[in-house]
Scaffold this motif. Sequence first.
Motif, PDB file in Angstrom:
ATOM      1  N   MET A   1       0.838  -1.175   0.000  1.00 48.12           N
ATOM      2  CA  MET A   1       0.000   0.000   0.000  1.00 48.12           C
ATOM      3  C   MET A   1       0.885   1.241   0.000  1.00 48.12           C
ATOM      4  O   MET A   1       1.808   1.359   0.781  1.00 48.12           O
ATOM      5  CB  MET A   1      -0.884  -0.027   1.240  1.00 48.12           C
ATOM      6  N   THR A   2       0.605   2.148  -0.885  1.00 47.99           N
ATOM      7  CA  THR A   2       1.370   3.389  -0.987  1.00 47.99           C
ATOM      8  C   THR A   2       0.580   4.527  -0.366  1.00 47.99           C
ATOM      9  O   THR A   2      -0.609   4.676  -0.629  1.00 47.99           O
ATOM     10  CB  THR A   2       1.660   3.724  -2.460  1.00 47.99           C
ATOM     11  N   ILE A   3       1.256   5.304   0.445  1.00 52.54           N
ATOM     12  CA  ILE A   3       0.629   6.479   1.052  1.00 52.54           C
ATOM     13  C   ILE A   3       1.310   7.711   0.501  1.00 52.54           C
ATOM     14  O   ILE A   3       2.535   7.814   0.508  1.00 52.54           O
ATOM     15  CB  ILE A   3       0.760   6.453   2.595  1.00 52.54           C
ATOM     16  N   GLU A   4       0.515   8.608   0.002  1.00 48.23           N
ATOM     17  CA  GLU A   4       1.045   9.864  -0.532  1.00 48.23           C
ATOM     18  C   GLU A   4       0.451  11.009   0.259  1.00 48.23           C
ATOM     19  O   GLU A   4      -0.761  11.138   0.356  1.00 48.23           O
ATOM     20  CB  GLU A   4       0.685  10.007  -2.004  1.00 48.23           C
ATOM     21  N   LYS A   5       1.312  11.808   0.851  1.00 51.57           N
ATOM     22  CA  LYS A   5       0.846  12.964   1.603  1.00 51.57           C
ATOM     23  C   LYS A   5       0.855  14.188   0.707  1.00 51.57           C
ATOM     24  O   LYS A   5       1.748  14.353  -0.119  1.00 51.57           O
ATOM     25  CB  LYS A   5       1.738  13.223   2.812  1.00 51.57           C
ATOM     26  N   ARG A   6      -0.145  15.021   0.884  1.00 51.36           N
ATOM     27  CA  ARG A   6      -0.233  16.277   0.156  1.00 51.36           C
ATOM     28  C   ARG A   6      -0.651  17.356   1.141  1.00 51.36           C
ATOM     29  O   ARG A   6      -1.248  17.068   2.168  1.00 51.36           O
ATOM     30  CB  ARG A   6      -1.265  16.198  -0.960  1.00 51.36           C
ATOM     31  N   PHE A   7      -0.329  18.578   0.807  1.00 55.01           N
ATOM     32  CA  PHE A   7      -0.817  19.679   1.621  1.00 55.01           C
ATOM     33  C   PHE A   7      -1.193  20.841   0.727  1.00 55.01           C
ATOM     34  O   PHE A   7      -0.727  20.954  -0.395  1.00 55.01           O
ATOM     35  CB  PHE A   7       0.195  20.091   2.700  1.00 55.01           C
TER      36      PHE A   7
END
Length: 86
Positions: A1-7
């Motif tokens: 599972m890939t987690i991509e953070k954005r803001f």
Amino acid sequence: MTIEKRFSIRLQDILAVQFRCNKCHSVLSQTSNLVMYKCNGCPAEWHKQEEQEYMIEIGNLLKTLDRLRNKKPNDPDLEIALEFKE
């Protein structure tokens, strides 16, 4: 599972646009919509005849950011934010 953070950053939260010289690595924070044509840290000139169109686009970007940050009463009731990867 890939987690991509954005803001997200609202345009009103942008304090300045930074210009970084590729020669001396000085950083200039620009708070107005005026385009900087040379480095303050070294003699490098950023505005040359062959780069004129590029500098015009930078000026347009600064003016547009300034205009969108300072809403007027007749402007649409919406908020604009820029989204970035972390």
